[in-house]
Design a protein around this motif. Structure first.
Motif, mmCIF file in Angstrom:
data_model
loop_
_atom_site.group_PDB
_atom_site.id
_atom_site.type_symbol
_atom_site.label_atom_id
_atom_site.label_comp_id
_atom_site.label_asym_id
_atom_site.label_seq_id
_atom_site.Cartn_x
_atom_site.Cartn_y
_atom_site.Cartn_z
ATOM 1 N N TYR A 56 -32.661 8.267 34.477
ATOM 2 C CA TYR A 56 -33.004 7.746 33.164
ATOM 3 C C TYR A 56 -32.177 6.505 32.896
ATOM 4 C CZ TYR A 56 -28.515 9.271 31.303
ATOM 5 O OH TYR A 56 -27.175 9.407 31.061
ATOM 6 N N THR A 57 -32.549 5.800 31.838
ATOM 7 C CA THR A 57 -31.746 4.680 31.361
ATOM 8 C C THR A 57 -31.534 4.828 29.858
ATOM 9 O OG1 THR A 57 -33.736 3.336 31.051
ATOM 10 C CG2 THR A 57 -32.524 3.050 33.117
ATOM 11 N N ASN A 58 -30.359 4.412 29.403
ATOM 12 C CA ASN A 58 -30.061 4.358 27.978
ATOM 13 C C ASN A 58 -30.638 3.093 27.367
ATOM 14 O OD1 ASN A 58 -28.494 6.733 27.463
ATOM 15 N ND2 ASN A 58 -26.777 5.794 28.563
ATOM 16 N N PRO A 59 -30.956 3.140 26.042
ATOM 17 C CA PRO A 59 -30.887 4.315 25.179
ATOM 18 C C PRO A 59 -32.094 5.212 25.342
ATOM 19 C CG PRO A 59 -31.629 2.430 23.907
ATOM 20 C CD PRO A 59 -31.300 1.912 25.277
ATOM 21 N N LEU A 60 -31.943 6.473 24.934
ATOM 22 C CA LEU A 60 -33.063 7.404 24.921
ATOM 23 C C LEU A 60 -34.017 7.043 23.782
ATOM 24 C CD1 LEU A 60 -31.184 10.806 25.350
ATOM 25 C CD2 LEU A 60 -32.125 9.351 27.138
ATOM 26 N N PRO A 61 -35.268 7.461 23.862
ATOM 27 C CA PRO A 61 -36.223 7.174 22.783
ATOM 28 C C PRO A 61 -36.073 8.138 21.611
ATOM 29 C CG PRO A 61 -37.329 8.361 24.527
ATOM 30 C CD PRO A 61 -35.925 8.109 25.022
ATOM 31 N N VAL A 62 -34.843 8.305 21.150
ATOM 32 C CA VAL A 62 -34.539 9.201 20.032
ATOM 33 C C VAL A 62 -33.743 8.412 18.999
ATOM 34 C CG1 VAL A 62 -33.423 11.328 19.296
ATOM 35 C CG2 VAL A 62 -34.494 11.215 21.548
ATOM 36 N N LYS A 63 -34.259 8.313 17.778
ATOM 37 C CA LYS A 63 -33.622 7.497 16.736
ATOM 38 C C LYS A 63 -32.761 8.364 15.829
ATOM 39 C CE LYS A 63 -37.372 4.100 16.825
ATOM 40 N NZ LYS A 63 -38.456 3.430 16.057
ATOM 41 N N PHE A 64 -31.690 8.867 16.412
ATOM 42 C CA PHE A 64 -30.719 9.668 15.678
ATOM 43 C C PHE A 64 -29.433 8.883 15.482
ATOM 44 C CE2 PHE A 64 -32.079 14.268 16.882
ATOM 45 C CZ PHE A 64 -32.715 14.416 15.654
ATOM 46 N N GLY A 65 -28.788 9.080 14.344
ATOM 47 C CA GLY A 65 -27.374 8.807 14.209
ATOM 48 C C GLY A 65 -26.633 10.117 14.368
ATOM 49 N N ASP A 66 -25.369 10.058 14.738
ATOM 50 C CA ASP A 66 -24.506 11.244 14.822
ATOM 51 C C ASP A 66 -25.111 12.351 15.694
ATOM 52 O OD1 ASP A 66 -23.276 9.770 12.707
ATOM 53 O OD2 ASP A 66 -24.461 10.873 11.234
ATOM 54 N N PRO A 67 -25.553 12.057 16.910
ATOM 55 C CA PRO A 67 -26.256 13.075 17.696
ATOM 56 C C PRO A 67 -25.335 14.197 18.173
ATOM 57 C CG PRO A 67 -25.829 11.137 19.039
ATOM 58 C CD PRO A 67 -25.414 10.783 17.647
ATOM 59 N N MET A 122 -31.074 18.920 20.571
ATOM 60 C CA MET A 122 -30.384 17.800 19.955
ATOM 61 C C MET A 122 -30.710 17.730 18.461
ATOM 62 S SD MET A 122 -30.615 13.661 20.627
ATOM 63 C CE MET A 122 -30.429 13.785 22.406
ATOM 64 N N TYR A 123 -29.654 17.540 17.679
ATOM 65 C CA TYR A 123 -29.771 17.391 16.233
ATOM 66 C C TYR A 123 -29.070 16.095 15.842
ATOM 67 C CZ TYR A 123 -30.322 22.409 17.076
ATOM 68 O OH TYR A 123 -30.705 23.618 17.586
ATOM 69 N N GLY A 124 -29.465 15.521 14.710
ATOM 70 C CA GLY A 124 -28.820 14.294 14.283
ATOM 71 C C GLY A 124 -29.260 13.872 12.900
ATOM 72 N N THR A 125 -28.699 12.754 12.467
ATOM 73 C CA THR A 125 -29.020 12.183 11.167
ATOM 74 C C THR A 125 -30.247 11.289 11.282
ATOM 75 O OG1 THR A 125 -26.674 12.180 10.585
ATOM 76 C CG2 THR A 125 -28.131 10.790 9.262
ATOM 77 N N GLY A 126 -31.192 11.440 10.376
ATOM 78 C CA GLY A 126 -32.345 10.541 10.343
ATOM 79 C C GLY A 126 -33.526 11.064 11.124
ATOM 80 N N ALA A 127 -34.164 10.168 11.865
ATOM 81 C CA ALA A 127 -35.366 10.484 12.660
ATOM 82 C C ALA A 127 -36.515 10.974 11.799
ATOM 83 C CB ALA A 127 -35.057 11.489 13.767
ATOM 84 N N GLY A 128 -36.587 10.482 10.569
ATOM 85 C CA GLY A 128 -37.724 10.815 9.721
ATOM 86 C C GLY A 128 -37.608 12.101 8.935
ATOM 87 N N ALA A 129 -36.474 12.774 9.006
ATOM 88 C CA ALA A 129 -36.312 14.024 8.262
ATOM 89 C C ALA A 129 -36.278 13.760 6.760
ATOM 90 C CB ALA A 129 -35.030 14.730 8.696
ATOM 91 N N VAL A 130 -36.881 14.650 5.986
ATOM 92 C CA VAL A 130 -36.879 14.559 4.529
ATOM 93 C C VAL A 130 -35.876 15.582 3.987
ATOM 94 C CG1 VAL A 130 -38.248 14.808 2.437
ATOM 95 C CG2 VAL A 130 -39.296 13.855 4.510
ATOM 96 N N ASN A 184 -28.442 12.669 0.985
ATOM 97 C CA ASN A 184 -27.527 12.156 2.013
ATOM 98 C C ASN A 184 -27.143 13.238 3.027
ATOM 99 O OD1 ASN A 184 -27.355 9.446 1.047
ATOM 100 N ND2 ASN A 184 -26.022 10.184 -0.599
ATOM 101 N N PHE A 185 -28.136 13.733 3.730
ATOM 102 C CA PHE A 185 -27.936 14.793 4.717
ATOM 103 C C PHE A 185 -27.496 14.171 6.034
ATOM 104 C CE2 PHE A 185 -30.600 16.480 1.461
ATOM 105 C CZ PHE A 185 -30.242 17.820 1.359
ATOM 106 N N TRP A 186 -26.269 14.510 6.452
ATOM 107 C CA TRP A 186 -25.652 13.825 7.594
ATOM 108 C C TRP A 186 -25.050 14.803 8.599
ATOM 109 C CZ3 TRP A 186 -22.326 10.069 4.127
ATOM 110 C CH2 TRP A 186 -23.163 9.091 3.578
#
Length: 365
Positions: free
Chosen positions: A25-36, A48-56, A89-91
């Motif tokens: 593989y090559t970085n970055p992964l196709p995952v738009k998370f902060g704080d993975p 994998m869990y993280g901040t963002g990625a479209g979560a409400v 502000n779910f982080w």
């Protein structure tokens, strides 16, 4: 005949999808998370869990068999609902497997805010029977209230069975005097410098609350002679912002040494970077490493990556290879935080290292 041979080769190519131990593989992964954060669960899969990625008002998750191909699992936790203490502000979610249950530690704004604080973050826990949720809050209140905003909960399940929580006190309303703060005032850059500090505290075995008082673990340097001062103060010295961070802690034990990785500088800027400190005890004292930072931007070296930070650590399925999971930015992703995974380890002298940020083809072992 040529067409038949071509079809056979195509089918073989489809069948021979890289499997664990052989995938590249090559970085970055196709995952738009902060704080993975990556959990290797008892079912043999990575989550994998993280901040963002479209979560409400909550968090999404991804799953993988090989750390390369990630399947979206949708939103696995949602707050800001009836009975929830968390409103916005779910982080920084982290999930731990214990006795057949999955426990998510996360940060959010607490609905109890009588003084209308702009930053009213606390840490809470949600639980599920599955790593893909749904996660439900264990209480209608945060885990504890230290009297100041806190984020980035990280859990240590020690070898003696005791549990420890590490977290970051936010910079908000926390001005701290230091030589960097004096320098910034003299330069007419900032009147004060606010700081975030990392604390640790023991948890009740049932995760219902804390035991004793939190202990200060790490903070930014006080003097400019401190060897950590240059890299930990870049957000101030470059004029970016009047804050110095010590946040995003991740602790693990190797032998009889506790390693705490942490992030410094502005999470939204190019200077976000990772260092580490070590101790013989889970609540310190911790000593920062002389080879910090171990992960930082590489644009000055011809690379394309900035803003590397807030990492977690996971392992190959045989337990032999450590991986550093973190977010960063590239020239192509712009301000969007995306996930990187790079090999890391601890050498024979006890020095922690990360082989990143790496954007070349690499292999998962």
């Amino acid at each position: 005949m040529k067409h038949l041979l071509l079809c056979v080769l195509c089918l073989l190519a489809i069948v021979c999808i890289p499997v664990y131990g052989q995938g590249k593989y090559t970085n970055p992964l196709p995952v738009k998370f902060g704080d993975p954060y990556v959990l290797l669960a008892s079912d043999g899969r990575y989550y994998m869990y993280g901040t963002g990625a479209g979560a409400v008002d909550g968090f999404c998750a991804y799953s993988s068999d090989n750390l390369i191909d990630w399947k979206p699992e949708g939103q696995v936790y949602r707050g800001n609902m009836a009975g929830s203490w968390a409103t916005a502000n779910f982080w920084a979610p982290e999930v731990y497997e214990r006795k057949g249950k999955f426990y998510m530690f996360f940060s959010a704004d607490w609905k109890e805010n009588p003084t209308n604080e702009l930053e009213n973050f606390r840490i809470g826990i949600a639980v599920s029977d599955k790593p893909t949720g749904p996660f439900r809050e264990m209480s209608d209140r945060p885990l504890f209230d230290p009297g100041y905003p806190v984020i980035d909960g990280n859990l240590l399940q020690d070898s003696d069975g005791r549990l420890y929580l590490y977290y970051s006190r936010c910079c908000y309303k926390h001005p701290v005097e230091s030589e960097v703060a004096s320098w910034a005032r003299e330069k007419g850059m900032f009147n004060e410098i606010e700081e975030s500090w990392i604390y640790g505290v023991e948890l009740q075995p049932d995760l219902s609350g804390i035991i004793g008082e939190p202990v200060l673990i790490l903070r930014p340097p006080v003097t400019n002679e401190d060897p950590q001062a240059e890299w930990e103060s870049r957000s101030v010295t470059t004029g970016e912002v009047n804050r110095r961070w010590t946040e995003g802690s991740y602790i693990f034990k190797k032998g009889d040494i506790y390693y705490m990785m942490y992030s410094a500088n502005y999470f939204g800027g190019k200077n976000y970077a990772v260092g580490y400190a070590t101790s013989k005890n889970p609540l310190g004292p911790f000593v920062k490493s002389a080879n910090n930072p171990v992960l930082e931007k590489n644009v000055e070296k011809g690379g394309i990556v900035t803003g590397t930070g807030h990492n977690s650590v996971t392992y190959s399925k045989d337990g032999k290879q450590m991986y550093c999971v973190y977010h960063g930015r590239t020239q192509n992703t712009g301000e969007e935080r995306v996930v990187f995974i790079d090999k890391m380890g601890v050498d024979e002298k006890g020095n922690l290292y990360v082989e990143g940020p790496n954007t070349t083809l690499q292999e998962i072992h």
